[in-house]
Design a protein around this motif. Structure first.
Motif, PDB file in Angstrom:
ATOM      1  N   LEU A  47       0.825  -1.204   0.000  1.00 30.07           N
ATOM      2  CA  LEU A  47       0.000   0.000   0.000  1.00 30.07           C
ATOM      3  C   LEU A  47       0.862   1.259   0.000  1.00 30.07           C
ATOM      4  O   LEU A  47       0.678   2.159  -0.822  1.00 30.07           O
ATOM      5  N   ARG A  50       2.711   2.385  -3.070  1.00 36.85           N
ATOM      6  CA  ARG A  50       1.857   2.887  -4.144  1.00 36.85           C
ATOM      7  C   ARG A  50       1.197   4.206  -3.775  1.00 36.85           C
ATOM      8  O   ARG A  50       0.229   4.632  -4.404  1.00 36.85           O
ATOM      9  N   GLY A  51       1.709   4.836  -2.752  1.00 37.50           N
ATOM     10  CA  GLY A  51       1.177   6.130  -2.345  1.00 37.50           C
ATOM     11  C   GLY A  51      -0.153   6.039  -1.638  1.00 37.50           C
ATOM     12  O   GLY A  51      -0.888   7.037  -1.563  1.00 37.50           O
ATOM     13  N   LEU A  52      -0.485   4.874  -1.092  1.00 38.56           N
ATOM     14  CA  LEU A  52      -1.743   4.669  -0.390  1.00 38.56           C
ATOM     15  C   LEU A  52      -1.474   4.575   1.111  1.00 38.56           C
ATOM     16  O   LEU A  52      -0.369   4.259   1.540  1.00 38.56           O
ATOM     17  N   ARG A  53      -2.497   4.839   1.896  1.00 34.01           N
ATOM     18  CA  ARG A  53      -2.360   4.737   3.352  1.00 34.01           C
ATOM     19  C   ARG A  53      -3.581   4.072   3.937  1.00 34.01           C
ATOM     20  O   ARG A  53      -4.711   4.427   3.606  1.00 34.01           O
ATOM     21  N   ARG A  64     -13.688  11.253   2.333  1.00 36.24           N
ATOM     22  CA  ARG A  64     -14.502  11.164   1.119  1.00 36.24           C
ATOM     23  C   ARG A  64     -15.645  12.178   1.131  1.00 36.24           C
ATOM     24  O   ARG A  64     -16.017  12.730   0.101  1.00 36.24           O
ATOM     25  N   GLU A  68     -12.133  14.264  -0.719  1.00 39.07           N
ATOM     26  CA  GLU A  68     -10.713  13.917  -0.667  1.00 39.07           C
ATOM     27  C   GLU A  68     -10.575  12.415  -0.424  1.00 39.07           C
ATOM     28  O   GLU A  68     -11.528  11.672  -0.541  1.00 39.07           O
ATOM     29  N   ARG A  70      -8.761   9.931  -1.922  1.00 31.04           N
ATOM     30  CA  ARG A  70      -8.622   8.895  -2.945  1.00 31.04           C
ATOM     31  C   ARG A  70      -7.351   8.065  -2.754  1.00 31.04           C
ATOM     32  O   ARG A  70      -7.197   7.008  -3.369  1.00 31.04           O
ATOM     33  N   ASP A  71      -6.453   8.538  -1.892  1.00 31.03           N
ATOM     34  CA  ASP A  71      -5.231   7.789  -1.593  1.00 31.03           C
ATOM     35  C   ASP A  71      -5.360   6.984  -0.299  1.00 31.03           C
ATOM     36  O   ASP A  71      -4.380   6.425   0.189  1.00 31.03           O
ATOM     37  N   LEU A  72      -6.581   6.904   0.246  1.00 32.59           N
ATOM     38  CA  LEU A  72      -6.806   6.185   1.490  1.00 32.59           C
ATOM     39  C   LEU A  72      -7.492   4.848   1.251  1.00 32.59           C
ATOM     40  O   LEU A  72      -8.350   4.729   0.379  1.00 32.59           O
ATOM     41  N   CYS A  97      -0.114   3.473   9.659  1.00 31.33           N
ATOM     42  CA  CYS A  97      -1.501   3.186   9.296  1.00 31.33           C
ATOM     43  C   CYS A  97      -2.356   3.114  10.563  1.00 31.33           C
ATOM     44  O   CYS A  97      -1.849   2.914  11.658  1.00 31.33           O
ATOM     45  N   ARG A 234      -7.881  -4.620  -6.188  1.00 32.07           N
ATOM     46  CA  ARG A 234      -8.149  -3.180  -6.182  1.00 32.07           C
ATOM     47  C   ARG A 234      -8.703  -2.722  -7.516  1.00 32.07           C
ATOM     48  O   ARG A 234      -9.635  -1.907  -7.584  1.00 32.07           O
TER      49      ARG A 234
END
Length: 248
Positions: A47, A50-53, A64, A68, A70-72, A97, A234
């Motif tokens: 995660l 790939r710039g996700l958290r 959301r 906002e 979209r990286d969560l 996390c 995903r």
């Protein structure tokens, strides 16, 4: 001239919410509910790279709502297994996390007696739940005792929704916003009961036409989910899941 009424946000794509259970030894795991600590760490690393958290569902939905996040990715752990404290919590902290832990206040310090094939795994005590909450984990209700709400009579349905929320709020001293349907089973009556009990959201597995704020779909993540499988899950999630009313 009066202002026109505000429009509700159009339905947005369902957020990606991962569903975990136990984190420990996978040797005897007939229901495939366990991931090893090593596998969980690789999944969290996937995660982050790939710039996700990974965050709690409450944090994900709040972002959301603001258009906002979209990286969560929502991280959820069902049932409240005791191994969460020693095996999952340190890894979540290492990778910066958070998560939502859905627990059963009617089975504190018990075990997963609802799984006929076992093996028996200990559940968190009240002190364990308070410790997780103190570490920034969102505590949500999984009902009182892990029963299928679609088969519960009215008395049991109220206990599993209303009473479990009250018990957790007393235990943690904090509001409880989230609910998780045991077994992932859900119908309109169960959704209505959860909404009326005051929960802000609820998680299911694949609720189909019931998809919404109180029946959010989730993706099972297990021991066999390598980087390639996570990528595919995903990607497929974006195509298969219905939009959720009120999310942007």
């Amino acid at each position: 001239m009066p202002s026109p009424p505000a429009e509700s946000p159009a339905p947005g794509p369902a957020p990606w919410i991962a569903m975990y259970h136990s984190v420990g030894d996978c040797f005897d795991d007939p229901y495939r509910v366990t991931v090893s600590p090593a596998r969980l760490e690789r999944q969290l690393r996937w995660l982050v790279r790939r710039g996700l958290r990974g965050v709690s569902v409450a944090e994900l939905l709040a972002a959301r709502d603001r258009g906002e996040g979209r990286d969560l990715v929502g991280l959820t752990f069902d049932d409240g297994y005791a191994d969460f404290l020693g095996n999952a919590l340190p890894l979540l902290a290492r990778w910066q996390c958070t998560a939502t832990l859905f627990v059963l206040p009617g089975r504190l310090g018990g075990d997963n007696a609802w799984d006929p094939l076992g093996p028996r795994r200990p559940l968190l005590t009240a002190d364990g739940i308070r410790r997780a909450a103190a570490e920034g984990v969102e505590i949500g209700s999984h009902g009182l005792t892990h029963v299928d709400l679609t088969r519960a009579d009215d008395t049991r349905l109220k206990a599993e929704t209303v009473e479990s929320r009250a018990a957790l709020e007393e235990l943690t001293g904090a509001p409880v916003a989230g609910f998780c349907y045991p077994y992932g089973t859900v119908d309109r009556r169960a959704v209505a009961a959860v909404r009326e009990a005051g929960y802000g959201y609820a998680c299911a597995i694949d609720p189909g036409e019931l998809t919404g704020r109180h029946a959010l779909p989730r993706v099972h993540v297990g021991q066999g989910d390598t980087a390639v499988r996570l990528f595919l899950k995903r990607r497929l999630h974006r195509w298969r899941r219905r939009p959720v009313e009120g999310l942007r």
